[in-house]
Design a protein around this motif. Structure first.
Motif, PDB file in Angstrom:
ATOM      1  N   GLY A 101      35.967  80.474  68.397  1.00 10.24           N
ATOM      2  CA  GLY A 101      34.636  80.727  68.064  1.00 10.24           C
ATOM      3  C   GLY A 101      33.850  80.076  69.199  1.00 10.24           C
ATOM      4  N   LYS A 102      34.416  79.970  70.422  1.00  6.98           N
ATOM      5  CA  LYS A 102      33.373  79.467  71.688  1.00  6.98           C
ATOM      6  C   LYS A 102      32.780  80.761  72.283  1.00  6.98           C
ATOM      7  CE  LYS A 102      35.938  75.002  72.322  1.00  6.98           C
ATOM      8  NZ  LYS A 102      36.807  74.519  73.503  1.00  6.98           N
ATOM      9  N   VAL A 103      31.616  80.656  72.487  1.00  7.34           N
ATOM     10  CA  VAL A 103      30.863  81.607  73.051  1.00  7.34           C
ATOM     11  C   VAL A 103      30.862  81.417  74.666  1.00  7.34           C
ATOM     12  CG1 VAL A 103      28.594  82.833  73.614  1.00  7.34           C
ATOM     13  CG2 VAL A 103      29.225  81.432  71.225  1.00  7.34           C
ATOM     14  N   ILE A 104      31.369  82.693  75.439  1.00  8.29           N
ATOM     15  CA  ILE A 104      31.629  82.630  76.793  1.00  8.29           C
ATOM     16  C   ILE A 104      30.608  83.620  77.274  1.00  8.29           C
ATOM     17  CG2 ILE A 104      34.103  81.964  76.568  1.00  8.29           C
ATOM     18  CD1 ILE A 104      35.106  84.918  76.804  1.00  8.29           C
ATOM     19  N   GLY A 105      29.794  84.237  76.463  1.00  9.45           N
ATOM     20  CA  GLY A 105      29.119  85.157  77.190  1.00  9.45           C
ATOM     21  C   GLY A 105      28.128  85.580  76.295  1.00  9.45           C
ATOM     22  N   ASP A 106      26.588  85.728  76.455  1.00 12.48           N
ATOM     23  CA  ASP A 106      25.568  86.407  75.817  1.00 12.48           C
ATOM     24  C   ASP A 106      24.523  86.991  76.695  1.00 12.48           C
ATOM     25  OD1 ASP A 106      24.748  86.304  72.698  1.00 12.48           O
ATOM     26  OD2 ASP A 106      22.865  85.769  74.000  1.00 12.48           O
ATOM     27  N   MET A 154      24.823  77.455  73.009  1.00 12.15           N
ATOM     28  CA  MET A 154      25.258  77.964  71.751  1.00 12.15           C
ATOM     29  C   MET A 154      26.209  77.365  70.901  1.00 12.15           C
ATOM     30  SD  MET A 154      24.883  82.089  72.855  1.00 12.15           S
ATOM     31  CE  MET A 154      24.823  82.801  71.394  1.00 12.15           C
ATOM     32  N   GLU A 155      26.260  77.254  69.870  1.00  5.15           N
ATOM     33  CA  GLU A 155      27.219  76.493  69.094  1.00  5.15           C
ATOM     34  C   GLU A 155      28.360  77.430  68.724  1.00  5.15           C
ATOM     35  OE1 GLU A 155      25.164  77.587  64.441  1.00  5.15           O
ATOM     36  OE2 GLU A 155      25.458  75.380  65.263  1.00  5.15           O
ATOM     37  N   ASN A 156      29.336  76.693  68.168  1.00  7.33           N
ATOM     38  CA  ASN A 156      30.631  77.614  67.992  1.00  7.33           C
ATOM     39  C   ASN A 156      30.457  78.505  66.741  1.00  7.33           C
ATOM     40  OD1 ASN A 156      33.415  78.174  66.614  1.00  7.33           O
ATOM     41  ND2 ASN A 156      34.012  76.680  67.879  1.00  7.33           N
ATOM     42  N   HIS A 157      30.970  80.035  66.848  1.00  2.00           N
ATOM     43  CA  HIS A 157      30.690  80.966  66.313  1.00  2.00           C
ATOM     44  C   HIS A 157      31.782  81.400  65.196  1.00  2.00           C
ATOM     45  CE1 HIS A 157      26.931  81.348  68.235  1.00  2.00           C
ATOM     46  NE2 HIS A 157      26.800  82.645  68.182  1.00  2.00           N
ATOM     47  N   ALA A 158      32.896  80.033  65.177  1.00  2.00           N
ATOM     48  CA  ALA A 158      33.973  80.651  64.209  1.00  2.00           C
ATOM     49  C   ALA A 158      33.627  80.878  62.708  1.00  2.00           C
ATOM     50  CB  ALA A 158      35.023  79.625  64.464  1.00  2.00           C
ATOM     51  N   ARG A 159      32.490  80.260  62.350  1.00  2.51           N
ATOM     52  CA  ARG A 159      32.118  80.780  61.023  1.00  2.51           C
ATOM     53  C   ARG A 159      31.197  81.701  60.593  1.00  2.51           C
ATOM     54  NH1 ARG A 159      33.513  76.906  57.371  1.00  2.51           N
ATOM     55  NH2 ARG A 159      34.596  74.892  57.832  1.00  2.51           N
TER      56      ARG A 159
END
Length: 614
Positions: A109-114, A122-127
């Motif tokens: 869920g960790k963002v490594i690129g945007d 950016m917060e964790n995107h796992a949800r």
């Protein structure tokens, strides 16, 4: 309930159906278009994601079981610049309004690129919904507001795999604002076209509704004239075959009705002229005992509405079993029958003499076999019946009242003739009784003569009245009754204004008051008080005599002023009454144009009053 015109039923209905249909098409079409457009956008996002998946997978390191900050920073330095460069190229190729946001997320869920923001912020995107779908092997779009860009976005994520291992998630997204603007533009065009269709439909519906309702309105107007009795006009013939046929039929009907009504009116007028000239009541019923004819005299005798009664059963109209039996007997026997019956007319009885005979069909060959009903002729004999009853009651009462003193006188005379005359004491006592009975006989005859005279004067309206002092008359009446009152120690109190005047016959009024006061004294206990008072109430003179005697029961009050009527016959004769005193009072009041009344409560006393015009 108020009825609507046909035009206002057709026109709004057509317009409403059109609006509902158009609204349904617009709502359904807009929804389908929105779904179709978003599905195309989602497919486009998926295509862009798969085009970028190979480049992202080449630079994406494996996350491994444990990730430290150093590994995360290295992954971000490798992936984040690539996301921003790829996002910029898509923006140049597709246009800024169609720019695609690219986000790469590790399975944790960790963002490594945007392409639009800094992954470290950016917060964790796992949800995230689309991330969870991608991890589960499903590719489904998700629409929500981006916390980073503060825009409503459509997101779609695909798994990035290396071998059989998912090493990351590639997510593409695009703002849906442009989608909504496009949809609103399309809906606006649809709305404009729909309004044009509504206007055109409203015009067409108006024309069609008027073409349908106008001929019917003309038919209604002409038919209304027919209903009011004007059958001379004719309905206009429309171009429509159905309405034209209806107009022709109604015109023919009006012509035939006009002819039949003229004939029926002529016959009815002749029959009514004959029946209305009769003083006897005439009614006719059919074989089923339904009233088919009733003249005005008959309606008056039977106290019914002639028009409302026609066609109804005789039982419902009259509710008189005797008349119904007479009609049934005539129908059964086929012979004329005469009978007398009584009708209850409110509070009084009405005596009718009925002659019933069979009604025959004049066109029938055998009249006996074609009985169509019964004809009844009614004669009102109520007055004759009442006179007969009055005469019979009067003769019976007079005979009874005269018989008592005559029998007493005859009996004592025979006793004297048999030898009692030789016994001085008995003879004297018998003679005194005979004298008292003679006086009673004389009083009855004088009262009868007085009543006869009062009735004659009332019928001929010859009673002489003059303005006089009422108190003077009352004082004279008290003086007459004072001797009897003193014998019982009864006090008579007089209350009357000395200036009270009224149109009276002093002698007759004094006699009436004497009768009332004398009765009050007779039936009052020793030592009681009788109140005599007079006053003007509204437009009449009211004279009242109040006592505190034994009182009179309510069942006797309606007949108290009848001739020879006695509440307690034994006591009345013992006190010397003739039974005609109150009848004389009533007739004196009526001769003055007034009335006599009584109120009484047993055990408390009575109030007799004279109500005379003032």
């Amino acid at each position: 309930m108020r009825r609507k015109r046909l035009f206002w039923q057709l026109y709004p209905s057509c317009l409403l159906v059109t609006l509902l249909a158009l609204l349904t098409v617009v709502v359904y079409g807009s929804g389908a278009l929105r779904d179709f457009y978003r599905d195309r956008v989602a497919a486009d996002l998926e295509s862009r994601a798969w085009l970028l998946e190979e480049q992202i997978a080449a630079r994406l390191p494996s996350e491994g079981p444990i990730v430290d900050d150093k590994a995360l920073d290295e992954a971000r330095r490798a992936i984040d610049p690539l996301c921003k460069r790829l996002g910029g190229k898509l923006a140049e190729r597709l246009g800024a309004e169609s720019a695609t946001r690219i986000t790469v997320v590790w399975p944790s869920g960790k963002v490594i690129g945007d392409s639009e923001g800094s992954p470290t912020d950016m917060e964790n995107h796992a949800r995230r919904e689309e991330i969870q779908h991608a991890l589960a092997g499903r590719i489904r779009p998700s629409v929500r507001t981006s916390p980073t860009l503060k825009l409503k976005m459509m997101y779609l994520a695909i798994p990035v795999e290396r071998g059989n291992e998912t090493i990351g998630i590639l997510r593409t997204s695009i703002p849906v604002t442009e989608i909504d603007h496009a949809l609103w533009d399309i809906q606006g065009r649809i709305t404009i076209v729909g309004l044009m269709v509504v206007l055109i439909t409203a015009g067409v519906s108006l024309v069609i509704s008027r073409r349908i309702s106008r001929p019917l309105e003309q038919l209604r107007h002409a038919a209304g004239q027919f209903a009011q009795g004007d059958l001379s006009g004719r309905l206009p013939v429309s171009n429509s075959q159905e309405i034209a046929s209806l107009a022709d039929t109604i015109n023919q009907m009006a012509s035939e009705l006009d002819r039949q009504i003229r004939t029926a009116v002529q016959e009815t007028n002749q029959r009514e002229a004959i029946l209305s000239s009769m003083v006897e009541g005439v009614l006719a019923v059919d074989a089923r005992q339904r009233l088919i004819s009733l003249n005005q005299a008959g309606a008056h005798l039977l106290s019914v509405d002639a028009k409302a009664a026609l066609g109804r059963d005789l039982e419902d109209v009259l509710r008189n079993p005797e008349l119904e039996k007479l009609v049934a007997d005539v129908l059964r026997d086929g012979q004329p029958i005469e009978d007398e019956f009584v009708l209850d007319d409110r509070d009084q009885e009405r005596f009718l003499w009925a002659h019933g005979t069979v009604l025959h069909d004049v066109e029938a060959a055998d009249a006996r076999e074609h009985q169509t009903g019964v004809l009844v002729v009614l004669h009102d004999v109520t007055r004759l019946k009442r006179l007969e009853n009055v005469r019979r009651d009067f003769v019976a009462n007079v005979s009874h009242e005269l018989k008592t003193p005559i029998t007493s006188i005859k009996g004592f005379a025979e006793t004297l003739l048999d030898g009692a005359i030789n016994q001085p004491e008995d003879a004297r006592r018998f003679l005194q009784i005979m004298a008292a009975q003679s006086d009673r006989l004389n009083d009855i005859i004088e009262d009868l003569l007085t009543l006869s005279q009062l009735e004659q004067e009332a019928e001929k309206a010859k009673l002489l009245v003059e303005q006089g002092k009422v108190r003077v008359v009352l004082e004279a009446a008290v003086g007459v009754c004072k001797l009897r009152a003193s014998e019982k120690n009864v006090e008579i109190e007089l209350t009357c204004d000395a200036q009270l005047n009224a149109p009276i016959n002093p002698a007759l009024l004094e006699q009436a008051v004497v009768n009332l006061v004398d009765n009050a004294v007779k039936y009052s206990p020793d030592g009681a008080t009788v109140l005599l008072q007079a006053d003007r109430s509204e437009l009449e003179l009211v004279i009242q005599v109040c006592d505190h005697g034994c009182g009179i029961g309510a069942e006797h009050l309606p007949r108290l002023f009848e001739r020879f009527y006695r509440v307690d016959k034994a006591r009345s004769r013992k006190l010397g009454g003739t039974g005609l005193g109150l009848a004389i009072v009533k007739h004196i009041a009526q001769a003055h144009g007034g009335r006599a009344a009584v109120e009484s409560i047993p055990g408390q006393g009575s109030i007799f009053s004279l109500h005379l015009p003032s």
